[in-house]
Design a protein around this motif. Sequence first.
Motif, PDB file in Angstrom:
ATOM      1  N   GLU A 165       7.776   9.870 -14.356  1.00 29.65           N
ATOM      2  CA  GLU A 165       8.243   8.602 -13.793  1.00 29.65           C
ATOM      3  C   GLU A 165       7.073   7.825 -13.186  1.00 29.65           C
ATOM      4  O   GLU A 165       6.193   8.396 -12.543  1.00 29.65           O
ATOM      5  CB  GLU A 165       9.295   8.867 -12.711  1.00 29.65           C
ATOM      6  CG  GLU A 165       9.934   7.600 -12.155  1.00 29.65           C
ATOM      7  CD  GLU A 165      10.950   7.914 -11.062  1.00 29.65           C
ATOM      8  OE1 GLU A 165      11.692   6.999 -10.670  1.00 29.65           O
ATOM      9  OE2 GLU A 165      10.977   9.079 -10.596  1.00 29.65           O
ATOM     10  N   HIS A 166       7.068   6.531 -13.412  1.00 30.49           N
ATOM     11  CA  HIS A 166       6.072   5.575 -12.904  1.00 30.49           C
ATOM     12  C   HIS A 166       4.739   5.637 -13.638  1.00 30.49           C
ATOM     13  O   HIS A 166       3.804   4.926 -13.264  1.00 30.49           O
ATOM     14  CB  HIS A 166       5.816   5.758 -11.400  1.00 30.49           C
ATOM     15  CG  HIS A 166       7.044   5.675 -10.555  1.00 30.49           C
ATOM     16  ND1 HIS A 166       7.925   4.613 -10.644  1.00 30.49           N
ATOM     17  CD2 HIS A 166       7.546   6.517  -9.612  1.00 30.49           C
ATOM     18  CE1 HIS A 166       8.921   4.803  -9.795  1.00 30.49           C
ATOM     19  NE2 HIS A 166       8.722   5.963  -9.161  1.00 30.49           N
ATOM     20  N   VAL A 168       0.833  -1.193   0.000  1.00 34.66           N
ATOM     21  CA  VAL A 168       0.000   0.000   0.000  1.00 34.66           C
ATOM     22  C   VAL A 168       0.872   1.249   0.000  1.00 34.66           C
ATOM     23  O   VAL A 168       0.581   2.231  -0.700  1.00 34.66           O
ATOM     24  CB  VAL A 168      -0.948  -0.010   1.217  1.00 34.66           C
ATOM     25  CG1 VAL A 168      -1.706   1.320   1.308  1.00 34.66           C
ATOM     26  CG2 VAL A 168      -1.915  -1.177   1.133  1.00 34.66           C
ATOM     27  N   ASP A 169       1.947   1.210   0.784  1.00 32.10           N
ATOM     28  CA  ASP A 169       2.850   2.360   0.854  1.00 32.10           C
ATOM     29  C   ASP A 169       3.476   2.657  -0.508  1.00 32.10           C
ATOM     30  O   ASP A 169       3.652   3.827  -0.886  1.00 32.10           O
ATOM     31  CB  ASP A 169       3.947   2.119   1.893  1.00 32.10           C
ATOM     32  CG  ASP A 169       3.411   2.143   3.315  1.00 32.10           C
ATOM     33  OD1 ASP A 169       2.299   2.666   3.511  1.00 32.10           O
ATOM     34  OD2 ASP A 169       4.102   1.625   4.219  1.00 32.10           O
ATOM     35  N   HIS A 170       3.831   1.590  -1.235  1.00 28.44           N
ATOM     36  CA  HIS A 170       4.453   1.778  -2.551  1.00 28.44           C
ATOM     37  C   HIS A 170       3.459   2.404  -3.537  1.00 28.44           C
ATOM     38  O   HIS A 170       3.824   3.317  -4.301  1.00 28.44           O
ATOM     39  CB  HIS A 170       4.948   0.436  -3.089  1.00 28.44           C
ATOM     40  CG  HIS A 170       5.627   0.537  -4.426  1.00 28.44           C
ATOM     41  ND1 HIS A 170       6.887   1.078  -4.583  1.00 28.44           N
ATOM     42  CD2 HIS A 170       5.210   0.196  -5.674  1.00 28.44           C
ATOM     43  CE1 HIS A 170       7.230   1.059  -5.857  1.00 28.44           C
ATOM     44  NE2 HIS A 170       6.217   0.525  -6.544  1.00 28.44           N
ATOM     45  N   ILE A 171       2.215   1.942  -3.508  1.00 24.72           N
ATOM     46  CA  ILE A 171       1.182   2.507  -4.386  1.00 24.72           C
ATOM     47  C   ILE A 171       0.960   3.983  -4.031  1.00 24.72           C
ATOM     48  O   ILE A 171       0.874   4.847  -4.917  1.00 24.72           O
ATOM     49  CB  ILE A 171      -0.129   1.719  -4.263  1.00 24.72           C
ATOM     50  CG1 ILE A 171       0.069   0.255  -4.690  1.00 24.72           C
ATOM     51  CG2 ILE A 171      -1.233   2.376  -5.081  1.00 24.72           C
ATOM     52  CD1 ILE A 171       0.457   0.066  -6.129  1.00 24.72           C
ATOM     53  N   ASP A 172       0.872   4.275  -2.727  1.00 28.67           N
ATOM     54  CA  ASP A 172       0.681   5.668  -2.289  1.00 28.67           C
ATOM     55  C   ASP A 172       1.839   6.547  -2.747  1.00 28.67           C
ATOM     56  O   ASP A 172       1.640   7.708  -3.144  1.00 28.67           O
ATOM     57  CB  ASP A 172       0.573   5.726  -0.759  1.00 28.67           C
ATOM     58  CG  ASP A 172      -0.765   5.195  -0.254  1.00 28.67           C
ATOM     59  OD1 ASP A 172      -1.713   5.133  -1.051  1.00 28.67           O
ATOM     60  OD2 ASP A 172      -0.840   4.840   0.939  1.00 28.67           O
ATOM     61  N   ALA A 208       1.762   9.978  -4.951  1.00 28.78           N
ATOM     62  CA  ALA A 208       2.337  11.217  -4.417  1.00 28.78           C
ATOM     63  C   ALA A 208       3.383  11.781  -5.374  1.00 28.78           C
ATOM     64  O   ALA A 208       3.449  12.998  -5.606  1.00 28.78           O
ATOM     65  CB  ALA A 208       2.946  10.956  -3.043  1.00 28.78           C
ATOM     66  N   ASN A 209       4.207  10.900  -5.937  1.00 24.99           N
ATOM     67  CA  ASN A 209       5.243  11.345  -6.876  1.00 24.99           C
ATOM     68  C   ASN A 209       4.623  11.951  -8.130  1.00 24.99           C
ATOM     69  O   ASN A 209       5.124  12.940  -8.674  1.00 24.99           O
ATOM     70  CB  ASN A 209       6.130  10.167  -7.264  1.00 24.99           C
ATOM     71  CG  ASN A 209       7.225  10.562  -8.245  1.00 24.99           C
ATOM     72  OD1 ASN A 209       8.195  11.219  -7.876  1.00 24.99           O
ATOM     73  ND2 ASN A 209       7.071  10.168  -9.498  1.00 24.99           N
ATOM     74  N   PHE A 210       3.509  11.389  -8.580  1.00 24.28           N
ATOM     75  CA  PHE A 210       2.823  11.905  -9.765  1.00 24.28           C
ATOM     76  C   PHE A 210       2.381  13.349  -9.546  1.00 24.28           C
ATOM     77  O   PHE A 210       2.619  14.230 -10.389  1.00 24.28           O
ATOM     78  CB  PHE A 210       1.626  11.010 -10.083  1.00 24.28           C
ATOM     79  CG  PHE A 210       0.792  11.486 -11.236  1.00 24.28           C
ATOM     80  CD1 PHE A 210       1.275  11.434 -12.536  1.00 24.28           C
ATOM     81  CD2 PHE A 210      -0.488  11.984 -11.035  1.00 24.28           C
ATOM     82  CE1 PHE A 210       0.506  11.863 -13.610  1.00 24.28           C
ATOM     83  CE2 PHE A 210      -1.268  12.420 -12.086  1.00 24.28           C
ATOM     84  CZ  PHE A 210      -0.766  12.353 -13.379  1.00 24.28           C
ATOM     85  N   HIS A 211       1.758  13.616  -8.409  1.00 23.40           N
ATOM     86  CA  HIS A 211       1.286  14.976  -8.124  1.00 23.40           C
ATOM     87  C   HIS A 211       2.460  15.943  -7.932  1.00 23.40           C
ATOM     88  O   HIS A 211       2.388  17.114  -8.333  1.00 23.40           O
ATOM     89  CB  HIS A 211       0.390  14.967  -6.892  1.00 23.40           C
ATOM     90  CG  HIS A 211      -0.910  14.255  -7.111  1.00 23.40           C
ATOM     91  ND1 HIS A 211      -1.897  14.760  -7.911  1.00 23.40           N
ATOM     92  CD2 HIS A 211      -1.358  13.067  -6.642  1.00 23.40           C
ATOM     93  CE1 HIS A 211      -2.923  13.917  -7.931  1.00 23.40           C
ATOM     94  NE2 HIS A 211      -2.624  12.881  -7.166  1.00 23.40           N
ATOM     95  N   LYS A 212       3.537  15.439  -7.354  1.00 24.10           N
ATOM     96  CA  LYS A 212       4.734  16.264  -7.168  1.00 24.10           C
ATOM     97  C   LYS A 212       5.308  16.693  -8.516  1.00 24.10           C
ATOM     98  O   LYS A 212       5.673  17.868  -8.720  1.00 24.10           O
ATOM     99  CB  LYS A 212       5.772  15.485  -6.359  1.00 24.10           C
ATOM    100  CG  LYS A 212       7.058  16.244  -6.092  1.00 24.10           C
ATOM    101  CD  LYS A 212       8.025  15.376  -5.290  1.00 24.10           C
ATOM    102  CE  LYS A 212       9.351  16.086  -5.070  1.00 24.10           C
ATOM    103  NZ  LYS A 212      10.308  15.221  -4.305  1.00 24.10           N
TER     104      LYS A 212
END
Length: 764
Positions: free
Chosen positions: A74-75, A24-28, A32-36
């Motif tokens: 990324e991702h 779950v942490d990895h998905i979150d 978060a990285n996408f919005h950043k």
Amino acid sequence: AILHETRANHYYVKFTSSPFDSSVDHIDAQHANFHKELNKLGINIKIKDVFKRYANGISIETDEHHVKRIAEIEHVESIDIVKIYKRINLNEKKFNQRAYDYTNLPDNVNSVHEMTGVKRVHEELKLSGKGVKVGIIDSGIDYTHPALGGCYGPGCRVAFGYNFVDDNDDPYDCLGHGTHVAAIVGGDLRVNGSGFVGVAPDVIFGAYKIFPCMKDEATDITIMKAILKAVDDGMDVINMSFTGVDSKKTFLVTLINDLIKYKRTIFVASIGNKGGRNGLFTIGMPANSQQVIGVCSFETNKVITFKAFDPKNPKFVINYMTQDVSAFPFQNAKIKLLPKKCIHDYKDFKNTIIIKDNRVENKCSQVIDATKLLGVIVINNKFKEGTLPAPPIAVINTKEADMLIKYLEKNPNLELDFSDKHGYIKPHPFAETPSVFSGWGLAEDLDIKPEICGPGGLIFSAFPVNNSTYRILSGTKFRKQNQQQFSEQLKTALMNYAIPREERNKLLASVLRQVAGLVDAYNMLTATSFAYPPKINLNDTKRDEIHLPAPSVNGYNKTFIRNYYQLEYYTRQYASVKFDNDQITVPPGSSVDVLGWLEIMPLDENKPKLTVPYAGLADDARSLPLFQTPKFPALYNYDSKKSIQKKDPIKTFTFKLLNITSGLRDYPSIHLNFTTPTQAVFTEILDVNHHLLGSMNDKKYFPFQKDILEIPKIISWDGFILSEPVSNGKYFIRVRALKMFGDINNEKDYEVWDSPKFRIERHL
């Protein structure tokens, strides 16, 4: 349902990690990285839906020019435009609210179960689907219908559901299609053992409403949410009675495949109702997914008819069918053939039933005012969903029609007596043959599709009680459901014991038409032996990997009037099969490897035989034509109905606003249709010397399935390349489509078309 268009500026962003093998942490962290990264790039988006369980992605609204930069974050695995599915709306027209009397229906309304082995399952195996949950993703379910339990919620037959149209907990069906499907699966209105019953009358339903009453459209994001809710509700089988023109590589199909693999949910999907007359490669999404059980349609074995006769000559009798399964409500009526000229005065048609012969072209474009008629009899052997006029409508087959028209010529003042309200069971003239509307394989990767066929033509079932209680409809969506372990085992059993059938021309139907054949539920459920794999993909002559022969089929004969689509049977061109051994004996508990389409005969003569279908393309798939030349591709003015030809004077586009209300401008547009699926299409701008300047849009258009409705895809150019306007001058548009199995980086693997030269003249 037909994939008709896309939702402007609405996209689904799929991230690289799967929720099934990531924390779950990895998905979150990926979200978060996408919005950043969006903030860094200064890209504004509107969040529509967030998916972290079963799917890892986000649906957003953003300007089209941001798509390319979002895809490079990324991702981010992919970014796809959200698609819209549309279905004909059965409630658009006013239905007659007359009193229906179903006490006059024949006793054997369940005769369809005889052709599929379901009758033996009920009577001998005593199986009824108890303990199985079936999710119906459709227009909802009329849970007030007595055949479906009469209530909604815990303790009811329709115990689960959600309304994704209005975002509430009430999945009531005001359209009708979902109710019809649900009753086929598990309706039950038996009294003392007699009366209508579905395949599995003890299943529990989940009703997931994605199609509204009037507007009648659903996006693939809505479908995705319905699937996730059905899985959370514990549905064992999910039925998807819709199909779209799209590729098997969409994010929706990826989700379905993951749920089949990790949640062991069984997905069943119709292959589509519009592809049958249009030839090969017309399997829709999601049925084209390798893991989904795709279902084609066969005509039912028997139909419910009513009788009318000439009171002056009682021996003259016609048999007619009505979509609402009720005899015409009047006692007698005048009969007239629809004139070829337009009707200007309806006074001559008072208390009259008009015969509309769809085999004869009527040059009058006038819409018939059916409200001024007593009824309509249609000659075309089928009903059209959504075309029920205000007066009663009936259908008669061509044999009955020819007899009636000939009799009418001798008796121009004919009146028929409709006083007999009792229903009669009659053999279907094309019983247990593939339905003409049902799509054809292969899938775009040459996978054999669909898997099996079930009754789908002229099927009697329940309908919302506020419309007609029961109705006869047609479509590949009406099929049988049975839970047996998990999806692959079920698929193998269904295909092994399906029975190959003949076409109307008495030839064995092609594998591309019926694949394994008509489902046999009894033999499948009592089987003790299985052959795996259940189908053998031979691919094509360049990618080949053996017997009950079926005729070969050519779907690309350009000499016929219906270019590319007319199907030609080669009755003497059967596949040649070579075995190392002509016979193989398999001891109990053992297995052997073989190649081919096999007819497997058990040593026990009392056991049914097994069949394993095979199919392939007798050519290099890359040699198949992609464009529907000479009609498509074509250059059009945005609002014009006539294409611009190379022989025409050079067309000038000004980009001026043509219509304030619609916002249409004087744009150059490309109309596209394809005869063969393609995984990538690029539309590019060339200067007058044919030098590449850039793309019409910031993203590539991919993929496209073979077009089955001849409604072209329209791609317009706004005069910009990379957000910059081009200067006035002369240009070309180039369309490049990737051939089947082509390398996207190899220019030789594309079919290329260049538009006529045109001029850009902006007036500032």
